[in-house]
Design a protein around this motif. Structure first.
Motif, short mmCIF file in Angstrom:
data_model
loop_
_atom_site.label_atom_id
_atom_site.label_comp_id
_atom_site.label_asym_id
_atom_site.label_seq_id
_atom_site.Cartn_x
_atom_site.Cartn_y
_atom_site.Cartn_z
N THR A 612 26.16 45.60 47.62
CA THR A 612 27.71 45.31 47.41
C THR A 612 28.11 43.90 47.77
N VAL A 613 29.13 43.46 47.44
CA VAL A 613 29.65 42.29 47.41
C VAL A 613 30.73 41.96 48.49
N PRO A 614 30.80 41.17 49.41
CA PRO A 614 32.08 41.02 50.14
C PRO A 614 33.26 40.73 49.42
N VAL A 615 34.46 40.90 49.68
CA VAL A 615 35.81 40.82 49.04
C VAL A 615 36.40 39.67 49.68
N VAL A 616 36.54 38.47 49.00
CA VAL A 616 37.70 37.51 49.50
C VAL A 616 39.00 37.86 49.24
N LYS A 617 39.64 38.02 50.18
CA LYS A 617 40.99 38.83 50.54
C LYS A 617 42.06 37.69 50.03
N ARG A 618 41.99 37.46 48.79
CA ARG A 618 43.01 36.49 48.17
C ARG A 618 42.98 36.68 46.69
N ALA A 619 44.31 36.45 46.38
CA ALA A 619 44.56 36.93 44.88
C ALA A 619 44.90 35.62 44.12
N LEU A 620 44.56 35.49 43.03
CA LEU A 620 45.10 34.30 42.05
C LEU A 620 45.84 34.71 40.92
N VAL A 621 47.08 34.12 40.91
CA VAL A 621 48.05 34.77 39.79
C VAL A 621 48.27 33.67 38.92
N LEU A 622 48.09 33.68 37.78
CA LEU A 622 48.26 32.71 36.88
C LEU A 622 49.65 32.81 35.97
N GLY A 623 50.48 31.88 36.13
CA GLY A 623 51.61 32.35 35.41
C GLY A 623 52.87 32.64 36.31
N SER A 698 32.38 36.32 40.23
CA SER A 698 32.78 37.49 39.70
C SER A 698 33.57 38.11 40.88
N VAL A 699 33.90 39.40 40.40
CA VAL A 699 35.05 40.22 41.28
C VAL A 699 34.51 40.23 42.58
N GLY A 700 35.52 40.05 43.80
CA GLY A 700 35.30 39.95 45.00
C GLY A 700 34.97 38.51 45.56
N GLN A 701 34.57 37.75 44.59
CA GLN A 701 34.00 36.16 44.98
C GLN A 701 34.38 35.23 43.75
N PHE A 702 35.52 35.20 43.31
CA PHE A 702 35.70 34.33 42.33
C PHE A 702 35.76 32.81 42.95
N GLU A 703 35.71 32.04 42.12
CA GLU A 703 35.86 30.42 42.59
C GLU A 703 36.28 29.82 41.34
N ASP A 708 44.57 20.46 39.63
CA ASP A 708 45.05 19.41 40.81
C ASP A 708 43.83 19.20 41.94
N GLY A 709 42.75 19.58 41.51
CA GLY A 709 41.53 19.28 42.41
C GLY A 709 41.22 20.27 43.07
N SER A 710 42.19 21.15 43.50
CA SER A 710 41.76 22.24 44.44
C SER A 710 40.82 23.41 44.03
N LYS A 711 40.12 24.00 44.73
CA LYS A 711 39.27 25.00 44.57
C LYS A 711 39.62 26.12 45.15
N VAL A 712 39.84 27.32 44.72
CA VAL A 712 40.26 28.53 44.99
C VAL A 712 39.17 29.67 45.04
N LEU A 713 39.06 30.12 46.20
CA LEU A 713 38.00 31.32 46.44
C LEU A 713 39.13 32.39 46.16
N HIS A 714 38.94 33.29 45.68
CA HIS A 714 39.58 34.60 45.41
C HIS A 714 38.80 35.93 45.11
N GLY A 715 39.54 36.97 45.18
CA GLY A 715 38.72 38.43 44.98
C GLY A 715 38.99 38.73 44.02
N THR A 716 40.27 38.51 43.33
CA THR A 716 40.85 38.93 42.28
C THR A 716 41.68 38.19 41.52
N ALA A 717 42.01 38.36 40.16
CA ALA A 717 43.00 37.40 39.54
C ALA A 717 43.87 38.28 38.61
N ILE A 718 45.14 37.84 38.50
CA ILE A 718 45.97 38.40 37.64
C ILE A 718 46.48 37.29 36.51
N ILE A 719 46.45 37.60 35.54
CA ILE A 719 46.91 36.81 34.19
C ILE A 719 48.15 37.25 33.99
#
Lengths: 1033, 147, 350
Positions: A612-623, A698-703, A708-719
């Protein structure tokens, strides 16, 4: 909590409902309707932590989709793609499936409803029924089978269809001899080996408490009996499209041999009549367009041609406008034409008996205006979709408002909400729509229904417990082989009995069996039993593709106490029977080879750990257009943080240019409210003027690294990066654009509407050119929204100046669904529609500052000259230029038109093939506001399934290093794209970080020493398969 | 799309294909879903990535008697595993040249990129390489005869 | 006669002795006389006295890089698997390196088999090494009892014969096409610097084979390996072969049969060559070691040519550029790919 600030009431008078739900809502949801929409909504809810009661009025779920033969535009077998979902639904621990049930009443309010359910008697105890079919075999009462629309027969005790879920027989009380006159028959009770028949079964009333409700009520096909001109009901060889689906279906009344009803002969000439019961107000049917009929008719024509042995099947489609407005539809239409399907643009006014051989004579007005007649063996009526009468009653009973067409009323900005708070709607019950759109709405409604229930997530669910796995390490292989007929999909080409017999002869195989549908619930259950009974420790299924069905069978192994990795599939359908249709012997030999390969490989397989992979409970939404903002809010409202990234310096995207939706709601006010909510939301971290630079993990653990120089840890992404409108500055479709101030593309006119440009009132004549550079070889797809948008603009111009002359030059008017209303209104308002085709495209030129347009009128058959003050071009919606960059960063594919490619056209319309990434809005395909919002909510729903969990399953098939063989050369570390393999500091030898390994095997192929291998796809397994391939030669 | 006529009517080549799960195997499935027909000579082995395919596997298939080999992965840039196909491209370039250098008929060793949406192209590809392999006849070189 | 070689031999002895005496190195790897005049053998001097045995001549054909990893390891204190390496610097080794050997050392460093800091490299520009078989065929089967080597000529003598030949005539094939005779890494230079060579057609023989048809190539290949006895001397002589278990010895998986079946032999040669792809420096040790005179260097030479042409990669020249199979270029040539896509057409390609 409110979804949006108060907005203008939409055309149906529904603003966004304010809610005063209780603070401790229920953690369960009632889903009404077991078709694909209801099933999808139920699965999404159950997977994201809510208990679901799924109510179906018939004896099995599956709905209309289960009756279809194939689905457009991929020609996927409908049952094949649906079946895994149904089985999953039937087996889901957190879905309470209630068949033969109806909702009688709904009390309470959002967060705390009490539903009264009436469950009708099945007269068969589902706990005892083993679906052996003996009862139906012996039952003396034959009745028309409604699943086959009466074309075939069933017994009074019956199974709805072979892959039915639940796979339990039921007695039809209206037909059963015993139930009508107790004591008279009772044959089923006598022969039932498990004593499952219970004639004393009684209806039950059940009260269930739920937090919200989803109505997935589906549709009814229009009954053409009332249209006398069709001869339906009188002429046996006039059938409805739904009936024709059954005639094509391998599980249908003629087992897929395509026979016509009167004499069971294979038809040689088939005609389809479009718009039967749609776009027809004169004959008191329905004014709306049913959206799906053009495509299903083309599909049926294509599939019918596949069914016939010879090439001499004539297929003709009679239509008014060809509405192939969906993704990949236009290509499908083009291909059908290329394959010889004929298209006739005319309305047939009568179907008459030809007077011989039960044939039919069609009379119609040809292109030249003359009456023609043509003889056919079979006529298919492309009947429209209408609201089911019982469903409409139910809606009324629940206090849910219907629109004038009797569909459940929704709004442009709240496409899955009804007027009653906490009651959502999805699928064709709200407007006629196709499967992907229904699935999208189903996910959206799941999101909407759970929005207020987030605090109660996981409060009513149960956790799946698997039996302890048997350690088979020391056992000699005991392999079971299950060979699927897939109805006739496989069995019509491959000799499945021979393959099954052959499998028995293979080393290690102790059991082999042929099944009609291996994925049906009974076979699945039986497989688990067989594994236990026969002591199997490895299983091979020879059927369709592992890409869709492997998880289902692997789950079965787990249920039977066997590690799921002791399993292989032989793809004897997609890669055999379907591609070698004319070569049954060779295909059978190939099937044997594939089975032998799978058996050889499964022998080498080992039990693997479930990582299993622990899920980072944050979403990235692009757009941050409407899609992105809606998705972001939908997730943030559940208390989950969202990082919203927008390339431009402000929110709003494409919608900033829109005047109003096709329903008539002004966009800018709504948009302003949406932007404000996003800006103020505590859970949304907004990054404007920012792009994505690099995505790792990958899923659960995207980086994700942002510009702008920031780095986001997120579990999922919506494009949701949107799209733009094409500006034809040069080339064949230029039409003076950019060279004359009064030539606009659609959105430029919207801008003038928004600014309330007074000059618009002064125009005397406006010409619209539709498909300006769309549906042409260089941009082959249809942009879906332009017809409706242009017509609505024309209507608005008429509102501004009723005397303005407006001409619409079009190729097909594609005001699908209830948008047809606008087309009718436009014609009522005197807007003139002139059709052109690609051989006669309009000519546009300028003389002394005046615009001149010339187009050939096909009815008058001569050129018409127009001198408009303003020319509006409906140009294509085109993908964003940076879609490429996003596609590369997220490793997700695009189609040939450069729109993002979903994981499955029909059933996974918002998922990318890459896990954990979802799409919404125009970057998927052009679509109007309501569909964009629905898709955004659907994407949020799909993402929520991941975000709701603390950990998700991870790759089990990972690389592993045999230290003894490793020399520490480090080649593996160089070729690993995930930094999952490193040299150990102490030993200097390679070591795999299992959590990071994706199982690609690049290291394995790179290792000269064979020190790295991939679990179960190691060299041993591959060699076994290679050697098995060649064994017979 | 009938197999091309052949002198030796009895002999049919056997082709082993290593297809990556994410693109080419899906493309092969799509060929089926779309009913694009191709000759029944091919036997597909599913691998996670074209980058998983080693020289050893190709030689093993030749040794086992495969008349032809196909390795197919995602188009450059589309690899589900980021770069597996790009490493594979280098490996295959060298291997194919080496095998041809020592006298293996070039027609037998085939590499391609097929995406998940290229069902038709997959069928065309298989048809093409089957025809090509037929022109060079049954494989004799590098085939290990047992017994 | 004072020659280039005797001068170099003296210099090597002097340097080696100094290194051992000062204790800077624990051992010095060079060459000593072999059992017959046409053969030399790698030799490890572990004391200043032993350096007297060191020699340097055109018959020093075995690639010393091959022996370095093992020699270095033998000087480390013993430790269990997984135990951390001992703290502090480990004993060093002195070694002679020509162009190709030094490039092999670079590759070994890149592949973590050597630590540069543990080497003291006496660099020596290669004058081109002598092919023992060419001398033997010159002698016409008579036993060669003595060899005298000068800069441009070689004299062999034995019972009743004394023959002189131009050195160029008896050089090994790989030395004839060598373009980089100078070591790329070294600590001290011995002898004069040889000019960078310009070889007219370095791959002439490869191109000749490439021009043949498949049948003729197969016939050539079969002929070339038919006398192989699977003794693996070529593998053992190769500084690139250091897998703990070679694929030919592995039975799990067993890619190659153990017998002298012609197919297994062919696959052995193909895979052996392929394992050297992008790493082979064309040092010729394999051919020099082969008791059967098989020209297996042609297989690796073909790969060398392709690496140069396709990836512009020459192994070992630059310690900072990755080996060609551990990297990729987005625009690598792919003309060999049958492109399935209609829209994209073929891309790249030379």
């Amino acid at each position: 909590m409110e979804d949006y600030p108060p907005v203008e009431l939409d055309r149906k008078g529904n603003g966004e409902a304010m809610s005063n739900a209780s603070d401790s809502p229920k953690g369960s949801v009632l889903v009404v309707g077991g078709g694909i929409a209801g099933v999808q909504a139920a699965l999404d809810l159950a997977d994201s932590g809510f208990y679901v009661h799924l109510i179906e009025k018939s004896s099995a779920i599956g709905g209309r989709m289960s009756q279809l033969d194939k689905t457009f535009p991929t020609n996927d077998c409908s049952a094949c793609i649906l079946s895994p979902k149904l089985v999953e639904c039937g087996r889901h621990l957190n879905i309470n499936l209630m068949t033969l049930s109806e909702v009688m009443a709904l009390e309470g309010e959002e967060g705390a409803f009490t539903a009264t359910i009436r469950q009708n008697p099945r007269y068969v105890d589902p706990a005892k029924c083993i679906a052996c079919g003996t009862c139906a075999e012996k039952c003396p009462k034959k009745v028309p089978n409604e699943f086959d629309l009466g074309l075939g027969k069933r017994k009074a005790i019956y199974l709805k269809y072979p892959q039915a879920v639940p796979l339990k027989y039921a007695i039809d009380p209206d037909q059963c001899i015993w139930l009508r006159r107790p004591g008279r028959c009772g044959m089923c009770q006598k022969v039932c080996p498990s004593g499952a028949i219970n004639f004393d079964d009684q209806p039950r009333q059940i009260h269930i408490e739920v937090g919200s409700v989803i109505l997935a009520l589906g549709f009814s096909p229009f009954d053409p009996s009332i249209l006398d001109f069709t001869g339906y009901g009188r002429l046996p060889n006039v059938v409805t499209a739904m009936e024709f689906e059954r005639l094509l279906s391998p599980s249908g009344p003629c087992l897929g041999h395509m026979e016509r009803p009167s004499d069971h002969k294979e038809p040689r000439r088939i005609a389809w009549l479009q718009c039967v019961g749609s776009r027809d107000i004169n004959r008191a049917c329905h004014g709306y367009c049913s959206s799906v009929c053009c495509m299903y008719a083309i599909k049926q024509a294509v599939i019918a041609r596949e069914h016939t042995q010879g090439p001499d099947l004539s297929t003709s489609i009679f239509f008014m406008d060809m509405r192939t407005h969906g993704k990949e539809f236009e290509t499908y239409y083009d291909r059908a034409r290329a394959e010889g399907v004929s298209f006739h643009r005319c309305r047939v006014h009568s179907i008459l008996p030809a007077g011989h051989d039960d044939n039919l004579l069609l009379r119609y007005v040809g292109d030249d205006g003359r009456i023609k007649q043509e003889e056919f063996d079979l006529v298919v009526l492309s009947v429209g979709l209408e609201m089911d009468k019982q469903a409409a009653e139910l809606a009324r009973r629940l206090g849910v408002e219907l629109d004038p067409n009797n569909f459940v009323a929704t709004g442009a900005f709240r496409p899955v909400s009804t007027n009653r708070p906490g009651v959502c709607v999805c699928g064709a019950a709200a407007e006629p729509k196709d499967i992907p759109q229904s699935v999208m709405e189903a996910s959206a409604s799941a999101l909407e229904a759970s929005r207020l229930l987030a605090p109660a997530r996981w409060s009513e669910t149960q956790k799946k417990e698997y039996p302890e796995e048997r350690n088979v390490w020391a056992e000699p292989p005991r392999i079971g082989v299950f060979v699927c007929s897939c109805g006739i999909n496989i069995a019509s080409v491959i000799d499945v009995a021979a393959v099954t017999d052959y499998a028995r002869t293979l080393p290690g195989v102790v059991f082999a069996q042929n099944n009609l549908f291996t994925c049906s619930q009974d076979t699945i259950n039986q497989m688990a039993e067989t594994i236990k009974r026969e002591g199997l420790n490895r299983v091979v299924v020879a059927s369709c593709t592992p890409r869709t069905h492997e998880p289902l069978f692997q789950e079965t192994l787990r249920d039977a106490g066997i590690n799921k990795f002791l399993f292989e599939m032989a793809n004897i359908r997609d890669q055999d029977s379907w591609v070698h249709q004319g070569f049954p012997d060779e295909a059978t030999q190939k099937a044997k080879d594939l089975v032998r390969m799978a058996v050889a490989k499964v022998q080498q397989d080992e039990a693997l750990a479930y990582n299993t992979v622990p899920v980072v409970k944050r979403a990235l939404v692009l757009g941050a257009g409407v899609a992105g903002m809606t998705a972001a809010l939908s997730i943030a409202d559940q208390g989950i943080p969202v990082v919203l990234v927008e390339r431009k310096d402000r929110l709003g995207g494409h919608a900033r240019k829109f005047y109003r939706t096709w329903q008539g709601d002004l966009v800018q006010g709504y948009l302003a409210g949406l932007c404000q909510r996003v800006e103020e939301h505590p859970q949304i971290d907004l990054h404007l003027e920012t792009t994505v630079e690099k995505v790792e993990g990958s899923v659960g653990q995207f980086e994700t690294h942002l510009s702008d120089g920031s780095k986001v840890l997120h579990g999922t992404a919506i494009i949701a990066i949107g799209a733009g409108s094409h500006k034809p500055r040069e080339g064949r479709w230029n039409y003076l654009y950019g060279r004359h101030p009064e030539v606009h593309v659609l959105l430029e006119l919207d801008k003038r509407f928004i600014k309330e440009d007074p000059a618009l009132k002064e125009k005397n004549q406006t010409v619209f050119i539709l498909c300006a550079g769309s549906r042409v070889p260089e941009k082959p797809y249809c942009s879906r929204v332009c017809c409706t948008h242009a017509i609505d603009q024309a209507l608005h111009l008429k509102e501004l100046n009723p005397n303005m002359e407006i001409f619409m030059l079009y190729r097909d008017i594609r005001t699908y669904g209830e948008k047809e209303r606008l087309y009718q209104k436009a014609r009522e308002n005197g807007i003139v529609f002139i059709r052109y085709d690609l051989d006669n495209v309009p000519k546009v030129w300028e003389e002394q500052g005046n615009i001149h347009v010339e187009v050939k009128d096909p009815i008058l058959d001569r050129p018409v000259r127009l001198h408009p003050d303003m020319l509006v071009l409906a140009t294509a919606v085109r993908p964003k230029i940076d879609a490429d960059v996003v596609s590369r960063a997220f490793k997700c594919s695009m189609n040939s038109d450069r729109f993002f490619l979903e994981a499955h056209m029909k059933l996974r319309p918002v998922d990318f093939a890459t896990d954990g990434i979802f799409m919404a809005g125009l970057c998927h395909y052009p679509k109007p506001m309501d569909e964009t919002i629905a898709q955004a909510k659907a994407a949020a729903a799909r993402a929520s399934i991941i975000l709701a969990q603390d950990a998700i399953p991870a790759e089990s098939i990972t690389a592993v290093v045999e230290q003894r063989k490793c020399v520490g050369c480090g080649v593996c570390t160089m070729v690993c794209a995930y930094n999952a393999i490193q040299l150990d500091e102490n030993s200097s030898l390679a070591r795999v970080d299992t959590a990071m390994c994706k199982g690609c095997g690049a290291c394995v192929a790179g290792c000269r020493s064979d020190a790295v291998t991939l679990k179960n796809i190691g060299n041993e397994q591959i060699m076994a398969a290679i050697e098995a391939t060649m064994e017979t030669y | 799309m009938d197999p091309a006529p052949e002198k030796d009517q009895k002999w049919e080549p056997k082709i082993i294909a290593f297809l990556c799960n994410w693109c080419s195997y899906a493309g092969a499935d799509l060929a089926g879903v779309s009913r694009f027909q191709y000759p029944p000579n091919i036997r597909i082995i599913r691998v996670p990535c074209s980058g998983r395919v080693s020289a050893n596997m190709i030689l093993d298939a030749l040794k086992a008697g495969a008349d032809g080999i196909l390795v197919s992965g995602c188009h450059p840039g589309d690899c589900h595993y980021i770069s597996g196909n790009l490493y594979a491209r280098r490996r295959f370039a060298l291997l194919k040249n080496l095998l041809e250098f020592i006298g293996i008929e070039p027609e037998r060793i085939n590499f391609s990129w097929i995406s998940a949406s290229e069902g038709e192209q997959f069928a065309e590809l298989v048809t093409k390489i089957t025809t090509r392999i037929k022109t060079v006849g049954p494989t004799k070189r590098l085939v290990k005869k047992i017994g | 006669m004072e020659t280039l070689f005797s001068q170099a031999t003296e210099a090597i002895k002097r340097e080696a002795r100094a290194l051992l005496e000062s204790g800077e190195v624990a051992a010095f790897l060079g060459f000593a006389k072999g059992s017959i005049p046409t053969v030399t053998r790698p030799f490890v001097a572990r004391s200043p006295e032993e350096t007297d045995k060191l020699i340097w001549n055109g018959l020093c054909v075995m690639n010393l890089a091959n022996y370095l990893p093992g020699l270095l390891k033998s000087l480390e204190p013993a430790r269990r698997p997984g135990e951390p390496p001992p703290e502090g610097p480990l004993p060093k080794v002195g070694v002679i390196a020509t162009g190709c050997w030094s490039r092999n050392m670079v590759i070994q460093i890149q592949e973590n088999q050597l630590i540069r800091e543990r080497l003291v490299i006496l660099g020596i520009d290669s004058p081109g090494m002598i092919d023992r078989r060419k001398l033997e065929s010159l002698a016409g089967g008579k036993e060669i009892q003595a060899i005298e080597e000068a800069e441009k000529k070689v004299v062999i003598s034995g019972k009743g014969f004394r023959l002189e030949t131009a050195r160029q005539e008896v050089l090994r094939d790989n030395c004839l096409t060598c373009t980089h005779p100078s070591p790329v890494i070294l600590d001290k230079k011995i002898g004069p610097t040889m000019p960078e060579r310009h070889v007219h057609e370095p791959f002439a023989r490869i191109e000749e084979i490439e021009r043949m048809d498949a049948d003729s190539r197969w016939a050539w290949f079969q002929k070339e390996i038919e006398c192989c006895i699977r003794c693996y001397a070529c593998r053992n002589a190769c500084p690139l072969c250091y897998c703990p278990t070679c694929f030919v010895d592995d039975s799990h998986p067993q890619w190659v049969g153990k017998s002298v079946d012609p197919v297994d032999t062919a696959i052995f040669h193909i895979l052996r060559a392929y394992h050297c792809a992008g790493r082979c420096t064309d040092c010729g040790a394999c051919e020099s070691a082969c008791p059967m005179g098989i020209k297996m260097r042609l297989f690796t030479r073909k790969l060398q040519k392709d690496c140069l042409e396709l990836f512009a990669s020459e192994p070992g020249l630059d310690i900072n550029s990755p080996l060609p199979l551990t990297t990729y270029g987005p625009e690598d040539p792919e003309r060999f790919i049958i492109n399935g896509s209609k829209q994209q057409g073929t891309q790249g390609g030379k």
